[in-house]
Scaffold this motif. Structure first.
Motif, PDB file in Angstrom:
ATOM      1  N   LYS A  39       0.753  -1.082   0.236  1.00  0.00           N
ATOM      2  CA  LYS A  39       0.046   0.135  -0.004  1.00  0.00           C
ATOM      3  C   LYS A  39       0.899   1.166   0.061  1.00  0.00           C
ATOM      4  O   LYS A  39       1.751   1.210   0.862  1.00  0.00           O
ATOM      5  CB  LYS A  39      -0.963   0.009   1.135  1.00  0.00           C
ATOM      6  CG  LYS A  39      -1.737   1.409   1.799  1.00  0.00           C
ATOM      7  CD  LYS A  39      -2.654   1.691   0.558  1.00  0.00           C
ATOM      8  CE  LYS A  39      -3.346   3.039   0.880  1.00  0.00           C
ATOM      9  NZ  LYS A  39      -4.079   3.335  -0.151  1.00  0.00           N
ATOM     10  N   VAL A  40       0.839   2.251  -0.917  1.00  0.00           N
ATOM     11  CA  VAL A  40       1.365   3.416  -0.961  1.00  0.00           C
ATOM     12  C   VAL A  40       0.433   4.541  -0.452  1.00  0.00           C
ATOM     13  O   VAL A  40      -0.774   4.653  -1.060  1.00  0.00           O
ATOM     14  CB  VAL A  40       1.888   3.621  -2.354  1.00  0.00           C
ATOM     15  CG1 VAL A  40       2.461   5.434  -2.427  1.00  0.00           C
ATOM     16  CG2 VAL A  40       2.446   2.743  -3.059  1.00  0.00           C
ATOM     17  N   PHE A  41       0.724   5.192   0.689  1.00  0.00           N
ATOM     18  CA  PHE A  41       0.046   6.133   1.418  1.00  0.00           C
ATOM     19  C   PHE A  41       0.419   7.569   0.599  1.00  0.00           C
ATOM     20  O   PHE A  41       1.629   7.877   0.381  1.00  0.00           O
ATOM     21  CB  PHE A  41       0.099   6.248   2.665  1.00  0.00           C
ATOM     22  CG  PHE A  41      -0.381   5.143   3.625  1.00  0.00           C
ATOM     23  CD1 PHE A  41      -1.696   5.075   3.861  1.00  0.00           C
ATOM     24  CD2 PHE A  41       0.439   3.811   3.537  1.00  0.00           C
ATOM     25  CE1 PHE A  41      -2.294   3.998   4.620  1.00  0.00           C
ATOM     26  CE2 PHE A  41      -0.295   2.680   4.169  1.00  0.00           C
ATOM     27  CZ  PHE A  41      -1.396   2.760   4.901  1.00  0.00           C
ATOM     28  N   SER A  42      -0.504   8.142   0.332  1.00  0.00           N
ATOM     29  CA  SER A  42      -0.296   9.592  -0.477  1.00  0.00           C
ATOM     30  C   SER A  42      -1.087  10.823  -0.071  1.00  0.00           C
ATOM     31  O   SER A  42      -1.992  10.547   0.540  1.00  0.00           O
ATOM     32  CB  SER A  42      -0.587   9.444  -1.762  1.00  0.00           C
ATOM     33  OG  SER A  42       0.156   8.109  -2.505  1.00  0.00           O
ATOM     34  N   ALA A  43      -0.462  11.952   0.082  1.00  0.00           N
ATOM     35  CA  ALA A  43      -1.089  13.369   0.180  1.00  0.00           C
ATOM     36  C   ALA A  43      -1.762  13.577  -1.194  1.00  0.00           C
ATOM     37  O   ALA A  43      -1.483  13.010  -2.168  1.00  0.00           O
ATOM     38  CB  ALA A  43      -0.352  14.127   0.967  1.00  0.00           C
ATOM     39  N   LYS A  44      -2.171  14.999  -1.070  1.00  0.00           N
ATOM     40  CA  LYS A  44      -2.458  15.833  -2.349  1.00  0.00           C
ATOM     41  C   LYS A  44      -1.620  15.855  -3.115  1.00  0.00           C
ATOM     42  O   LYS A  44      -1.632  15.791  -4.456  1.00  0.00           O
ATOM     43  CB  LYS A  44      -3.363  16.870  -2.036  1.00  0.00           C
ATOM     44  CG  LYS A  44      -4.380  16.741  -1.226  1.00  0.00           C
ATOM     45  CD  LYS A  44      -5.259  18.141  -1.072  1.00  0.00           C
ATOM     46  CE  LYS A  44      -6.517  17.970  -0.242  1.00  0.00           C
ATOM     47  NZ  LYS A  44      -7.150  19.240  -0.192  1.00  0.00           N
ATOM     48  N   THR A  45      -0.220  16.096  -2.673  1.00  0.00           N
ATOM     49  CA  THR A  45       0.743  16.558  -3.867  1.00  0.00           C
ATOM     50  C   THR A  45       2.047  15.551  -3.810  1.00  0.00           C
ATOM     51  O   THR A  45       2.992  15.699  -4.550  1.00  0.00           O
ATOM     52  CB  THR A  45       1.527  17.876  -3.348  1.00  0.00           C
ATOM     53  OG1 THR A  45       1.987  18.115  -1.967  1.00  0.00           O
ATOM     54  CG2 THR A  45       0.435  18.871  -3.561  1.00  0.00           C
ATOM     55  N   ASN A  46       2.086  14.512  -2.782  1.00  0.00           N
ATOM     56  CA  ASN A  46       3.164  13.646  -2.906  1.00  0.00           C
ATOM     57  C   ASN A  46       2.875  12.262  -2.147  1.00  0.00           C
ATOM     58  O   ASN A  46       1.799  12.349  -1.340  1.00  0.00           O
ATOM     59  CB  ASN A  46       4.575  14.377  -2.024  1.00  0.00           C
ATOM     60  CG  ASN A  46       4.104  14.657  -0.810  1.00  0.00           C
ATOM     61  OD1 ASN A  46       3.227  15.293  -0.386  1.00  0.00           O
ATOM     62  ND2 ASN A  46       4.990  13.954   0.032  1.00  0.00           N
ATOM     63  N   ASP A  47       3.627  11.289  -2.134  1.00  0.00           N
ATOM     64  CA  ASP A  47       3.672  10.024  -1.489  1.00  0.00           C
ATOM     65  C   ASP A  47       4.172  10.241  -0.162  1.00  0.00           C
ATOM     66  O   ASP A  47       5.080  11.152  -0.057  1.00  0.00           O
ATOM     67  CB  ASP A  47       4.140   8.859  -2.245  1.00  0.00           C
ATOM     68  CG  ASP A  47       3.649   8.558  -3.642  1.00  0.00           C
ATOM     69  OD1 ASP A  47       2.553   8.873  -3.746  1.00  0.00           O
ATOM     70  OD2 ASP A  47       4.325   8.071  -4.277  1.00  0.00           O
ATOM     71  N   ILE A  48       3.536   9.632   0.788  1.00  0.00           N
ATOM     72  CA  ILE A  48       3.995   9.709   2.131  1.00  0.00           C
ATOM     73  C   ILE A  48       4.763   8.603   2.631  1.00  0.00           C
ATOM     74  O   ILE A  48       5.988   8.582   3.254  1.00  0.00           O
ATOM     75  CB  ILE A  48       2.821   9.702   3.245  1.00  0.00           C
ATOM     76  CG1 ILE A  48       2.058  10.990   2.970  1.00  0.00           C
ATOM     77  CG2 ILE A  48       3.243   9.569   4.563  1.00  0.00           C
ATOM     78  CD1 ILE A  48       0.565  11.039   3.696  1.00  0.00           C
ATOM     79  N   GLY A  49       4.490   7.268   2.065  1.00  0.00           N
ATOM     80  CA  GLY A  49       5.538   6.290   2.339  1.00  0.00           C
ATOM     81  C   GLY A  49       4.742   4.876   1.857  1.00  0.00           C
ATOM     82  O   GLY A  49       3.301   4.869   1.244  1.00  0.00           O
ATOM     83  N   THR A  50       5.440   3.748   1.991  1.00  0.00           N
ATOM     84  CA  THR A  50       5.007   2.521   1.428  1.00  0.00           C
ATOM     85  C   THR A  50       4.878   1.609   2.545  1.00  0.00           C
ATOM     86  O   THR A  50       6.022   1.383   3.233  1.00  0.00           O
ATOM     87  CB  THR A  50       5.781   2.004   0.430  1.00  0.00           C
ATOM     88  OG1 THR A  50       5.753   2.935  -0.935  1.00  0.00           O
ATOM     89  CG2 THR A  50       5.338   0.629  -0.471  1.00  0.00           C
TER      90      THR A  50
END
Length: 311
Positions: A39-50
């Motif tokens: 699972k890739v966690f993302s914000a509106k403008t960038n990825d947060i982490g995997t």
């Protein structure tokens, strides 16, 4: 399949492996079922982490000298392949922080996912493949790196004594046809009979040429205060459709053992050949044969066959 929303995938992984020790005339089996979730966690403008989460239940049957986490050769245990979160929001992938259970950054094994396959590279030189801990990692222009401090106990979080591993690899861009890297590994590794001290450095290189891959790793250091030198090479061929793979390996280890003010050298060399066929619906069949390269080697003749299906 989306289990946790967008940018997620998961599958069940089921495998049965049969191994024939031709010299000792022994048959052993291993049955595995596990969950593979990314699972890739993302914000509106960038990825947060995997997040990578891979718990597996392993059942052994008639296995001689099983890994020490098993009570005997017919035991069943929960094991962890990979289970970590890599935080990537600090510097656009140049400086990330990983925490959990992950592959120790060392040599060729770190670059290629061999989890759950017959094809293995150089993990046996160190006695540990993945461990619980933290690391810093990232991709810079022309350089990829990971530096880790881990528990030294492999699958187990709690352990007797105080094992630990400090390891790392700094290498060139893995998207290129030619890659190389420098690795180090130092610490106390938990094994069946206690803790073994390791100290090792290595150089590895890999070259892709159409469907061919050529790999080599050379390392030197100390294991339980004995000097060791290891060399490994592999040639791999993959069909253009990537449905068939074959490989050939050579391995050599020399250990200088000091006893009673005397020193003797013990060497072990082996060769491996293997094949794998992958269908488009997640089913694959693989086979491998491993044997000694010289009469002085202690390697038994081992034939292995595995059936694997990812749902």
């Amino acid at each position: 399949m989306n289990l946790l929303g967008e940018n997620s995938r998961w599958s069940f992984d089921i495998a049965t492996r049969g191994t024939r020790n031709i010299d000792q005339k022994n048959n052993a089996f291993m049955h595995v079922i596990g969950l593979d979730l990314h699972k890739v966690f993302s914000a509106k403008t960038n990825d947060i982490g995997t997040l990578t989460f891979q718990p597996y239940v392993v059942k052994l049957n008639n296995v001689k000298n099983p890994p020490f986490i098993f009570d005997d050769g017919n035991d069943t245990q929960l094991t962890w392949r990979i289970a970590n979160f890599n935080y990537t929001a600090l510097a656009q992938g140049k400086f990330n922080i990983r925490a959990g259970h992950f592959e120790i950054p060392f040599g060729l094994e770190y670059q290629i996912d061999t989890n759950g396959t017959l094809r293995q590279l150089t993990t046996s030189d160190r006695g540990i493949k993945a461990d619980w801990g933290v690391s810093i990692n990232g991709i810079l222009p022309n350089v990829e790196y990971e530096i880790a401090i881990t528990r030294g106990s492999g699958n187990e979080i709690e352990s007797a004594g105080n094992p630990y591993v400090f390891s790392g690899r700094v290498g060139s861009d893995t998207t290129k046809n030619f890659t190389s890297g420098f690795s180090w590994f130092t610490g106390d590794v938990l094994v069946k009979n206690g803790i073994v001290k390791h100290k090792k450095i290595a150089f590895d290189a890999s070259y892709y040429y159409f469907q061919w891959q050529f790999m080599v790793e050379a390392s030197a250091g100390k294991q339980a205060n004995n000097s060791t030198q290891n060399t490994f090479a592999e040639v791999m061929w993959k069909s253009p459709q990537e449905t068939f793979l074959s490989y050939w390996q050579l391995g050599y280890k020399n250990t200088s053992i000091s006893e009673n003010n005397l020193e003797r050298n013990v060497s072990n060399s082996y060769w491996v050949t293997g094949i794998k066929w992958q269908s488009i619906n997640g089913f694959n069949v693989s086979a491998q044969y491993k044997d000694k390269l010289s009469n002085s080697s202690s390697q038994d003749s081992i034939l292995s066959i595995q059936l694997r299906y990812r749902i």
